[in-house]
Design a protein around this motif. Sequence first.
Motif, PDB file in Angstrom:
ATOM      1  N   GLN A   1      39.273 -35.465 -75.059  1.00 54.72           N
ATOM      2  CA  GLN A   1      38.472 -36.522 -74.441  1.00 54.72           C
ATOM      3  C   GLN A   1      37.403 -35.924 -73.535  1.00 54.72           C
ATOM      4  O   GLN A   1      37.683 -35.076 -72.694  1.00 54.72           O
ATOM      5  N   LEU A   2      36.169 -36.361 -73.713  1.00 57.50           N
ATOM      6  CA  LEU A   2      35.075 -35.866 -72.890  1.00 57.50           C
ATOM      7  C   LEU A   2      35.227 -36.321 -71.442  1.00 57.50           C
ATOM      8  O   LEU A   2      35.720 -37.418 -71.171  1.00 57.50           O
ATOM      9  N   LEU A   3      34.786 -35.498 -70.517  1.00 59.44           N
ATOM     10  CA  LEU A   3      34.758 -35.886 -69.112  1.00 59.44           C
ATOM     11  C   LEU A   3      33.617 -36.873 -68.875  1.00 59.44           C
ATOM     12  O   LEU A   3      32.611 -36.874 -69.616  1.00 59.44           O
ATOM     13  N   PRO A   4      33.729 -37.704 -67.863  1.00 60.53           N
ATOM     14  CA  PRO A   4      32.654 -38.652 -67.551  1.00 60.53           C
ATOM     15  C   PRO A   4      31.331 -37.935 -67.312  1.00 60.53           C
ATOM     16  O   PRO A   4      31.286 -36.879 -66.672  1.00 60.53           O
ATOM     17  N   GLY A   5      30.272 -38.476 -67.872  1.00 61.87           N
ATOM     18  CA  GLY A   5      28.934 -37.960 -67.614  1.00 61.87           C
ATOM     19  C   GLY A   5      28.452 -36.869 -68.542  1.00 61.87           C
ATOM     20  O   GLY A   5      27.284 -36.481 -68.478  1.00 61.87           O
ATOM     21  N   VAL A   6      29.309 -36.377 -69.415  1.00 66.18           N
ATOM     22  CA  VAL A   6      28.911 -35.264 -70.287  1.00 66.18           C
ATOM     23  C   VAL A   6      27.782 -35.673 -71.231  1.00 66.18           C
ATOM     24  O   VAL A   6      26.751 -34.994 -71.327  1.00 66.18           O
ATOM     25  N   ILE A   7      27.960 -36.765 -71.953  1.00 65.90           N
ATOM     26  CA  ILE A   7      26.960 -37.199 -72.929  1.00 65.90           C
ATOM     27  C   ILE A   7      25.615 -37.452 -72.262  1.00 65.90           C
ATOM     28  O   ILE A   7      24.564 -36.970 -72.717  1.00 65.90           O
ATOM     29  N   GLU A   8      25.634 -38.206 -71.173  1.00 64.76           N
ATOM     30  CA  GLU A   8      24.390 -38.571 -70.490  1.00 64.76           C
ATOM     31  C   GLU A   8      23.687 -37.340 -69.927  1.00 64.76           C
ATOM     32  O   GLU A   8      22.461 -37.196 -70.037  1.00 64.76           O
ATOM     33  N   THR A   9      24.459 -36.449 -69.333  1.00 64.67           N
ATOM     34  CA  THR A   9      23.863 -35.260 -68.713  1.00 64.67           C
ATOM     35  C   THR A   9      23.267 -34.331 -69.755  1.00 64.67           C
ATOM     36  O   THR A   9      22.133 -33.852 -69.600  1.00 64.67           O
ATOM     37  N   VAL A  10      24.015 -34.060 -70.826  1.00 66.79           N
ATOM     38  CA  VAL A  10      23.508 -33.170 -71.868  1.00 66.79           C
ATOM     39  C   VAL A  10      22.268 -33.765 -72.521  1.00 66.79           C
ATOM     40  O   VAL A  10      21.317 -33.038 -72.849  1.00 66.79           O
ATOM     41  N   SER A  11      22.242 -35.084 -72.680  1.00 67.07           N
ATOM     42  CA  SER A  11      21.064 -35.742 -73.244  1.00 67.07           C
ATOM     43  C   SER A  11      19.836 -35.501 -72.365  1.00 67.07           C
ATOM     44  O   SER A  11      18.740 -35.195 -72.868  1.00 67.07           O
ATOM     45  N   LYS A  12      20.002 -35.615 -71.058  1.00 67.29           N
ATOM     46  CA  LYS A  12      18.891 -35.371 -70.123  1.00 67.29           C
ATOM     47  C   LYS A  12      18.413 -33.930 -70.212  1.00 67.29           C
ATOM     48  O   LYS A  12      17.205 -33.654 -70.205  1.00 67.29           O
ATOM     49  N   LEU A  13      19.357 -33.004 -70.296  1.00 63.68           N
ATOM     50  CA  LEU A  13      18.981 -31.590 -70.372  1.00 63.68           C
ATOM     51  C   LEU A  13      18.187 -31.302 -71.641  1.00 63.68           C
ATOM     52  O   LEU A  13      17.181 -30.594 -71.612  1.00 63.68           O
ATOM     53  N   ARG A  14      18.627 -31.871 -72.751  1.00 65.16           N
ATOM     54  CA  ARG A  14      17.927 -31.635 -74.015  1.00 65.16           C
ATOM     55  C   ARG A  14      16.537 -32.263 -74.012  1.00 65.16           C
ATOM     56  O   ARG A  14      15.590 -31.701 -74.567  1.00 65.16           O
ATOM     57  N   LYS A  15      16.400 -33.418 -73.373  1.00 65.33           N
ATOM     58  CA  LYS A  15      15.088 -34.058 -73.278  1.00 65.33           C
ATOM     59  C   LYS A  15      14.115 -33.193 -72.487  1.00 65.33           C
ATOM     60  O   LYS A  15      12.899 -33.257 -72.685  1.00 65.33           O
ATOM     61  N   ASN A  16      14.675 -32.367 -71.595  1.00 67.62           N
ATOM     62  CA  ASN A  16      13.858 -31.452 -70.807  1.00 67.62           C
ATOM     63  C   ASN A  16      13.679 -30.099 -71.494  1.00 67.62           C
ATOM     64  O   ASN A  16      13.156 -29.155 -70.894  1.00 67.62           O
ATOM     65  N   GLY A  17      14.129 -30.014 -72.742  1.00 68.40           N
ATOM     66  CA  GLY A  17      13.897 -28.815 -73.537  1.00 68.40           C
ATOM     67  C   GLY A  17      14.899 -27.695 -73.342  1.00 68.40           C
ATOM     68  O   GLY A  17      14.667 -26.571 -73.803  1.00 68.40           O
ATOM     69  N   LEU A  18      16.021 -27.963 -72.686  1.00 66.50           N
ATOM     70  CA  LEU A  18      16.996 -26.914 -72.437  1.00 66.50           C
ATOM     71  C   LEU A  18      17.935 -26.722 -73.626  1.00 66.50           C
ATOM     72  O   LEU A  18      18.298 -27.681 -74.312  1.00 66.50           O
ATOM     73  N   LYS A  19      18.344 -25.477 -73.852  1.00 65.80           N
ATOM     74  CA  LYS A  19      19.337 -25.148 -74.867  1.00 65.80           C
ATOM     75  C   LYS A  19      20.729 -25.310 -74.242  1.00 65.80           C
ATOM     76  O   LYS A  19      20.928 -25.039 -73.062  1.00 65.80           O
ATOM     77  N   ILE A  20      21.693 -25.689 -75.079  1.00 70.36           N
ATOM     78  CA  ILE A  20      23.062 -25.913 -74.605  1.00 70.36           C
ATOM     79  C   ILE A  20      24.011 -24.959 -75.321  1.00 70.36           C
ATOM     80  O   ILE A  20      24.188 -25.031 -76.540  1.00 70.36           O
ATOM     81  N   GLY A  21      24.627 -24.062 -74.551  1.00 72.21           N
ATOM     82  CA  GLY A  21      25.585 -23.116 -75.111  1.00 72.21           C
ATOM     83  C   GLY A  21      26.979 -23.378 -74.583  1.00 72.21           C
ATOM     84  O   GLY A  21      27.209 -24.305 -73.806  1.00 72.21           O
ATOM     85  N   SER A  22      27.938 -22.543 -75.016  1.00 69.21           N
ATOM     86  CA  SER A  22      29.307 -22.734 -74.551  1.00 69.21           C
ATOM     87  C   SER A  22      30.126 -21.456 -74.710  1.00 69.21           C
ATOM     88  O   SER A  22      29.865 -20.639 -75.601  1.00 69.21           O
ATOM     89  N   THR A  23      31.103 -21.292 -73.816  1.00 71.71           N
ATOM     90  CA  THR A  23      32.093 -20.222 -73.922  1.00 71.71           C
ATOM     91  C   THR A  23      33.465 -20.823 -73.653  1.00 71.71           C
ATOM     92  O   THR A  23      33.575 -21.949 -73.184  1.00 71.71           O
ATOM     93  N   THR A  24      34.515 -20.058 -73.926  1.00 67.91           N
ATOM     94  CA  THR A  24      35.864 -20.608 -73.802  1.00 67.91           C
ATOM     95  C   THR A  24      36.900 -19.500 -73.715  1.00 67.91           C
ATOM     96  O   THR A  24      36.609 -18.331 -74.018  1.00 67.91           O
ATOM     97  N   GLY A  25      38.109 -19.882 -73.323  1.00 70.34           N
ATOM     98  CA  GLY A  25      39.250 -18.980 -73.395  1.00 70.34           C
ATOM     99  C   GLY A  25      40.085 -19.249 -74.626  1.00 70.34           C
ATOM    100  O   GLY A  25      41.072 -18.569 -74.882  1.00 70.34           O
ATOM    101  N   TYR A  26      39.708 -20.268 -75.412  1.00 71.24           N
ATOM    102  CA  TYR A  26      40.406 -20.603 -76.646  1.00 71.24           C
ATOM    103  C   TYR A  26      40.022 -19.642 -77.767  1.00 71.24           C
ATOM    104  O   TYR A  26      38.968 -19.006 -77.733  1.00 71.24           O
ATOM    105  N   THR A  27      40.846 -19.576 -78.786  1.00 66.93           N
ATOM    106  CA  THR A  27      40.515 -18.835 -80.005  1.00 66.93           C
ATOM    107  C   THR A  27      39.642 -19.723 -80.902  1.00 66.93           C
ATOM    108  O   THR A  27      39.457 -20.917 -80.634  1.00 66.93           O
ATOM    109  N   ASP A  28      39.155 -19.157 -82.002  1.00 66.09           N
ATOM    110  CA  ASP A  28      38.369 -19.938 -82.963  1.00 66.09           C
ATOM    111  C   ASP A  28      39.162 -21.143 -83.471  1.00 66.09           C
ATOM    112  O   ASP A  28      38.644 -22.259 -83.542  1.00 66.09           O
TER     113      ASP A  28
END
Length: 273
Positions: free
Chosen positions: A101-128
């Motif tokens: 389940q996504l945390l509150p605000g994730v969709i809206e925030t990432v949408s704003k960042l992308r509208k401003n031309g930012l790239k979105i990456g990710s890292t994790t402690g999980y395996t593939d």
Amino acid sequence: MNKVAGVIFDWAGTTVDFGCFAPVNVFVKIFKTVGINVTIAEARLPMGILKRDHLKVMLEMPRISKKWQEQYGRCFNEYDIDELYLKFESMLLLSLEEYTQLLPGVIETVSKLRKNGLKIGSTTGYTDTMLNIVRQGAKTQGYEPDFWITPDSINGMGRPNPYMIFRNMEALKLTAPWQVVKIGDTEADIKEGLNAGVWSVGVAVGSSQMGLSYDEFIGLSDSEQKSFIRKTEQTFLNYGANFTIATMEEIPELLKNINTLLAKGKRPYALSN
């Protein structure tokens, strides 16, 4: 222009799984299978690193190490870690889909960042294998970063090493570390960002560091919530974080502040210059 060009998010406790309970619950259960009761706090302490490494760190904790010796009459060894990890992996994979389940605000925030031309990456402690389950769950809710990577792709050299961030920068064509912001919810996240020379930010609400479920958090009074947030943010600062935020919604304003610093020639590893 010298502005932030990319944001790299953690997964559990940052963008999904409020409170980062999927791995914590399994760590507790796994140790019970070998006759040792561990606390939630002990299970959370190494959060963010590769899960086999996480088990090793837990086994090295003085109280748990003593319990192991009392239980088995010897110190743990690499075989024991492998056996625990196999149990952990199989149990986590069975339950992981329930914790996407996504945390509150994730969709809206990432949408704003992308509208401003930012790239979105990710890292994790999980395996593939683990992250594929989480990614699919997040995707069905509308969140999909431009790039993802796990320690599997860097010879297991996960956090706090900087290599997953470097691979994000390569894939997303982010040329300068000071134009990158790493956002996470554990000590390992903060140190990963610091070691990569990017802006390292801790997010409090929903974090493993805070350790509260969504229902527990919203059940608090306003003053209690603020107290938990202050305590969590201070802990991130103690880890060396450049900045802290209470929630994802604060990211756009944070980036404005970082861009102001960049315009003045400031860098994440030399803020006093």
